[in-house]
Design a protein around this motif. Structure first.
Motif, PDB file in Angstrom:
ATOM      1  N   ASP A  20       0.830  -1.203   0.000  1.00 16.88           N
ATOM      2  CA  ASP A  20       0.000   0.000   0.000  1.00 16.88           C
ATOM      3  C   ASP A  20       0.864   1.254   0.000  1.00 16.88           C
ATOM      4  O   ASP A  20       0.571   2.234  -0.708  1.00 16.88           O
ATOM      5  CB  ASP A  20      -0.923  -0.016   1.220  1.00 16.88           C
ATOM      6  CG  ASP A  20      -1.834   1.199   1.262  1.00 16.88           C
ATOM      7  OD1 ASP A  20      -2.557   1.433   0.268  1.00 16.88           O
ATOM      8  OD2 ASP A  20      -1.805   1.929   2.271  1.00 16.88           O
ATOM      9  N   ILE A  21       1.946   1.226   0.783  1.00 15.28           N
ATOM     10  CA  ILE A  21       2.874   2.363   0.796  1.00 15.28           C
ATOM     11  C   ILE A  21       3.479   2.555  -0.587  1.00 15.28           C
ATOM     12  O   ILE A  21       3.668   3.680  -1.062  1.00 15.28           O
ATOM     13  CB  ILE A  21       3.978   2.132   1.848  1.00 15.28           C
ATOM     14  CG1 ILE A  21       3.381   2.210   3.253  1.00 15.28           C
ATOM     15  CG2 ILE A  21       5.104   3.145   1.682  1.00 15.28           C
ATOM     16  CD1 ILE A  21       4.350   1.782   4.327  1.00 15.28           C
ATOM     17  N   TRP A  22       3.812   1.461  -1.232  1.00 21.30           N
ATOM     18  CA  TRP A  22       4.432   1.505  -2.560  1.00 21.30           C
ATOM     19  C   TRP A  22       3.471   2.069  -3.611  1.00 21.30           C
ATOM     20  O   TRP A  22       3.849   2.914  -4.422  1.00 21.30           O
ATOM     21  CB  TRP A  22       4.881   0.093  -2.932  1.00 21.30           C
ATOM     22  CG  TRP A  22       5.392  -0.068  -4.326  1.00 21.30           C
ATOM     23  CD1 TRP A  22       6.309   0.708  -4.969  1.00 21.30           C
ATOM     24  CD2 TRP A  22       5.010  -1.089  -5.254  1.00 21.30           C
ATOM     25  NE1 TRP A  22       6.536   0.223  -6.237  1.00 21.30           N
ATOM     26  CE2 TRP A  22       5.747  -0.870  -6.430  1.00 21.30           C
ATOM     27  CE3 TRP A  22       4.138  -2.173  -5.193  1.00 21.30           C
ATOM     28  CZ2 TRP A  22       5.626  -1.701  -7.550  1.00 21.30           C
ATOM     29  CZ3 TRP A  22       4.024  -3.001  -6.291  1.00 21.30           C
ATOM     30  CH2 TRP A  22       4.756  -2.763  -7.465  1.00 21.30           C
ATOM     31  N   LEU A  23       2.239   1.615  -3.590  1.00 17.47           N
ATOM     32  CA  LEU A  23       1.281   2.015  -4.616  1.00 17.47           C
ATOM     33  C   LEU A  23       0.651   3.375  -4.345  1.00 17.47           C
ATOM     34  O   LEU A  23       0.351   4.119  -5.289  1.00 17.47           O
ATOM     35  CB  LEU A  23       0.174   0.955  -4.735  1.00 17.47           C
ATOM     36  CG  LEU A  23       0.611  -0.428  -5.216  1.00 17.47           C
ATOM     37  CD1 LEU A  23      -0.562  -1.402  -5.205  1.00 17.47           C
ATOM     38  CD2 LEU A  23       1.230  -0.358  -6.610  1.00 17.47           C
ATOM     39  N   ASN A  24       0.473   3.708  -3.068  1.00 17.57           N
ATOM     40  CA  ASN A  24      -0.259   4.934  -2.735  1.00 17.57           C
ATOM     41  C   ASN A  24       0.481   5.763  -1.685  1.00 17.57           C
ATOM     42  O   ASN A  24      -0.052   6.031  -0.598  1.00 17.57           O
ATOM     43  CB  ASN A  24      -1.660   4.588  -2.217  1.00 17.57           C
ATOM     44  CG  ASN A  24      -2.421   3.662  -3.145  1.00 17.57           C
ATOM     45  OD1 ASN A  24      -2.769   4.043  -4.255  1.00 17.57           O
ATOM     46  ND2 ASN A  24      -2.668   2.442  -2.690  1.00 17.57           N
ATOM     47  N   GLY A  41      15.800   0.044  -5.497  1.00 18.96           N
ATOM     48  CA  GLY A  41      14.429  -0.083  -6.002  1.00 18.96           C
ATOM     49  C   GLY A  41      13.403   0.350  -4.980  1.00 18.96           C
ATOM     50  O   GLY A  41      12.397   0.990  -5.318  1.00 18.96           O
ATOM     51  N   GLY A  42      13.626   0.030  -3.711  1.00 23.06           N
ATOM     52  CA  GLY A  42      12.691   0.439  -2.667  1.00 23.06           C
ATOM     53  C   GLY A  42      12.704   1.930  -2.426  1.00 23.06           C
ATOM     54  O   GLY A  42      11.649   2.561  -2.283  1.00 23.06           O
ATOM     55  N   VAL A  43      13.893   2.520  -2.377  1.00 30.06           N
ATOM     56  CA  VAL A  43      14.012   3.955  -2.096  1.00 30.06           C
ATOM     57  C   VAL A  43      13.443   4.791  -3.241  1.00 30.06           C
ATOM     58  O   VAL A  43      12.853   5.859  -3.011  1.00 30.06           O
ATOM     59  CB  VAL A  43      15.492   4.310  -1.838  1.00 30.06           C
ATOM     60  CG1 VAL A  43      15.697   5.821  -1.798  1.00 30.06           C
ATOM     61  CG2 VAL A  43      15.960   3.686  -0.536  1.00 30.06           C
ATOM     62  N   THR A  44      13.607   4.327  -4.481  1.00 30.70           N
ATOM     63  CA  THR A  44      13.121   5.075  -5.646  1.00 30.70           C
ATOM     64  C   THR A  44      11.727   4.653  -6.070  1.00 30.70           C
ATOM     65  O   THR A  44      11.250   5.073  -7.119  1.00 30.70           O
ATOM     66  CB  THR A  44      14.089   4.895  -6.826  1.00 30.70           C
ATOM     67  OG1 THR A  44      14.230   3.492  -7.121  1.00 30.70           O
ATOM     68  CG2 THR A  44      15.450   5.481  -6.505  1.00 30.70           C
ATOM     69  N   ARG A  45      11.082   3.762  -5.296  1.00 27.42           N
ATOM     70  CA  ARG A  45       9.702   3.323  -5.518  1.00 27.42           C
ATOM     71  C   ARG A  45       9.543   2.493  -6.789  1.00 27.42           C
ATOM     72  O   ARG A  45       8.506   2.491  -7.438  1.00 27.42           O
ATOM     73  CB  ARG A  45       8.777   4.535  -5.563  1.00 27.42           C
ATOM     74  CG  ARG A  45       7.338   4.195  -5.195  1.00 27.42           C
ATOM     75  CD  ARG A  45       6.438   5.406  -5.193  1.00 27.42           C
ATOM     76  NE  ARG A  45       5.090   5.021  -5.546  1.00 27.42           N
ATOM     77  CZ  ARG A  45       4.300   5.694  -6.357  1.00 27.42           C
ATOM     78  NH1 ARG A  45       4.740   6.812  -6.907  1.00 27.42           N
ATOM     79  NH2 ARG A  45       3.082   5.273  -6.612  1.00 27.42           N
ATOM     80  N   LEU A  61       9.192   7.146   3.047  1.00 23.15           N
ATOM     81  CA  LEU A  61       9.377   7.046   1.602  1.00 23.15           C
ATOM     82  C   LEU A  61       9.148   8.391   0.923  1.00 23.15           C
ATOM     83  O   LEU A  61       9.937   8.806   0.053  1.00 23.15           O
ATOM     84  CB  LEU A  61       8.427   5.991   1.037  1.00 23.15           C
ATOM     85  CG  LEU A  61       8.424   5.821  -0.492  1.00 23.15           C
ATOM     86  CD1 LEU A  61       9.800   5.407  -0.984  1.00 23.15           C
ATOM     87  CD2 LEU A  61       7.370   4.808  -0.921  1.00 23.15           C
ATOM     88  N   VAL A  62       8.099   9.083   1.317  1.00 22.00           N
ATOM     89  CA  VAL A  62       7.778  10.368   0.693  1.00 22.00           C
ATOM     90  C   VAL A  62       8.875  11.392   0.959  1.00 22.00           C
ATOM     91  O   VAL A  62       9.304  12.121   0.052  1.00 22.00           O
ATOM     92  CB  VAL A  62       6.415  10.879   1.206  1.00 22.00           C
ATOM     93  CG1 VAL A  62       6.179  12.322   0.769  1.00 22.00           C
ATOM     94  CG2 VAL A  62       5.295   9.980   0.695  1.00 22.00           C
ATOM     95  N   GLN A  63       9.371  11.460   2.185  1.00 17.68           N
ATOM     96  CA  GLN A  63      10.441  12.406   2.505  1.00 17.68           C
ATOM     97  C   GLN A  63      11.715  12.080   1.722  1.00 17.68           C
ATOM     98  O   GLN A  63      12.439  12.982   1.289  1.00 17.68           O
ATOM     99  CB  GLN A  63      10.723  12.393   4.006  1.00 17.68           C
ATOM    100  CG  GLN A  63       9.612  13.004   4.852  1.00 17.68           C
ATOM    101  CD  GLN A  63       9.345  14.453   4.487  1.00 17.68           C
ATOM    102  OE1 GLN A  63      10.254  15.273   4.424  1.00 17.68           O
ATOM    103  NE2 GLN A  63       8.080  14.767   4.242  1.00 17.68           N
TER     104      GLN A  63
END
Length: 457
Positions: free
Chosen positions: A283-287, A393-397, A301-303
């Protein structure tokens, strides 16, 4: 009859020394820039940190001259530079948060380099490790299960992958990946014929026999077990990907890659639909930018994304950004911290360093003369590749966040020590790969695999 003279590769130890000194100079210069930007003066601890890191790297270089003079000349300088840049960014965040993580990271760096030296000094021939194939399997399994021991394991950020030893915590899975790489190489070098030459062809795939599916099924079940019991998505992905990669290198059968991807996809769908913590990551990844997530579960992630966007192409400059606003900026999100202050150019430069590290590992796998060494070097190189891909990949979504640490850069002793050991093993294998055939003696298994020298540049 013409006489064919053997080709003796140059050791290039002098080149290695110059590159190590250059790496320390770059890291030291970056440390000085942080002090000049934040305080207007060169940090008084510059010589201690730069001299300490440089001195340890030079000592490891001298050990290579003595014990592994034909080892690859680029592995040590690249690892030193990555380690140095990690120390600089951790120090920069320390200055903003008034913490002392850099001093602890330096101690772990020293321990990691010492551990690499011990491996090089006592493992004179990597083929000896083949004798301990099943011992490595048991050791890897025990290390993975240690965090589940009551009173010993610790749950940090929702994942039970740590063990506590007094005031210190350690992630045994980092050492487990090395043990499992040894096990995979030792097992597959014996069973690769059965895995690559048997089975029936269905459509365009050469499918293995049912009984040959046992190893990959066990790896799949183990990865799912880690995910369920320890709530650790990153480690499960790393171990399963490592096994499938080494399996492909061993057999050269695309069917194993296809089967591995299908099995991982099935496991990922199952986890995403039944496990709450995986559902939260998805959910964090998609939205991430919804009103609820932006200030809640996706805040980190957003920051991090905002920080990299603020850095732009060339970055704000060391000491000019605000990476400390990202939670765990010196560990999980150190890549985004670098992106804010070094920009896209700096991030690509860091990725190039990892590409060089992995490329030299794979070149070593190509050049070494024994099957076990090929699979071991390939497995260790792929472990670094997978870890970097998962973190970046995780940090850059690109993919969901998994919780792994960036090799050599992120704060954390277990990761740093284990990756220095990985470099030491690659150096040991590359020493035999670059050594003239006339100097190569039969290993513990009595098979060198070649009859003439091969030049490895």
């Amino acid at each position: 009859m013409a006489t064919v003279l053997p080709v003796y590769p140059t050791t290039r130890r002098n080149v290695e020394l110059l590159l190590v000194l250059l790496a320390v100079l770059i890291a030291g210069g970056a440390w000085a820039v942080v002090g000049l930007t934040l305080d207007g003066a060169v940090p008084p601890n510059l010589l201690a940190y730069a001299g300490g890191l440089g001195g340890l790297a030079v000592l490891l270089h001298l050990l290579l001259r003595w014990r592994a003079k034909h080892a690859d000349p680029l592995l040590l300088p690249v690892a030193t530079l990555l380690n140095g840049l990690g120390l600089v960014m951790i120090h920069r965040i320390d200055q903003a948060l008034d913490t002392t993580s850099a001093s602890r990271q330096f101690l772990w760096s020293a321990l990691g380099i010492v551990a690499a030296g011990v491996v090089l000094a006592f493992v004179r021939d990597h083929r000896v490790l083949r004798r301990y194939t099943w011992t490595a399997a048991v050791a890897g399994l025990v290390l993975l299960l240690l965090p589940l021991v009551p009173g010993l394991g610790r749950t940090i950020n929702g994942a039970r992958i740590w063990i506590g030893l007094g005031p210190f915590s350690f992630q045994p899975g980092e050492l487990a990946k090395i043990c499992l790489a040894v096990f995979f190489a030792g097992y597959l070098v014996v069973h690769r014929d059965a895995l690559s030459l048997t089975g029936r062809k269905v459509l365009f795939l050469q499918l293995p026999r049912a009984r040959d599916l046992g190893p990959i099924l066990l790896a799949w079940v183990a990865s799912i077990g880690i995910l369920v019991l320890q709530r650790d998505l990153g480690t499960s992905l790393l171990f399963f990907g490592l096994f499938v990669a080494v399996l492909y290198v061993s057999t050269e059968r695309v069917s194993w890659i296809v089967l591995g991807l299908l099995m991982f996809s099935a496991a990922a769908v199952f986890a995403a639909t039944t496990m709450s913590h995986v559902q939260a990551r998805v959910d964090i990844w998609l939205n991430p930018f919804t009103a609820e997530n932006r200030t809640g579960s996706a805040y980190q992630l957003v920051q991090g994304l905002y920080g990299m966007a603020n850095g732009g192409l060339i970055g704000t400059g060391l000491g000019e950004g605000r990476p400390q606003t990202v939670p765990y900026a010196n560990s999980d999100f150190i890549y985004s911290s670098l992106g804010e202050e070094l920009g896209l150019v700096g991030l690509f430069a860091v990725l190039v360093l990892y590409v060089v590290l992995v490329e030299r590992g794979l070149r070593t796998a190509i050049g070494v003369r024994d099957g076990f060494g090929k699979l071991l070097a390939a497995g260790l190189a792929f472990s670094v590749t997978l870890q970097v891909f998962v973190v970046v990949g995780g940090v850059t979504r690109v993919i969901p966040l998994t919780g792994l640490t960036m090799p050599f850069l992120a704060a954390g002793g277990s990761s740093l020590v284990s990756n220095w050991i990985v470099v030491a093993l690659l150096l040991r294998v590359s020493d035999l790969a670059r050594r003239p055939a006339a100097e190569v003696r039969n290993g513990p298994e009595g098979d060198t695999g070649v009859t003439q020298a091969v030049r490895i540049p």
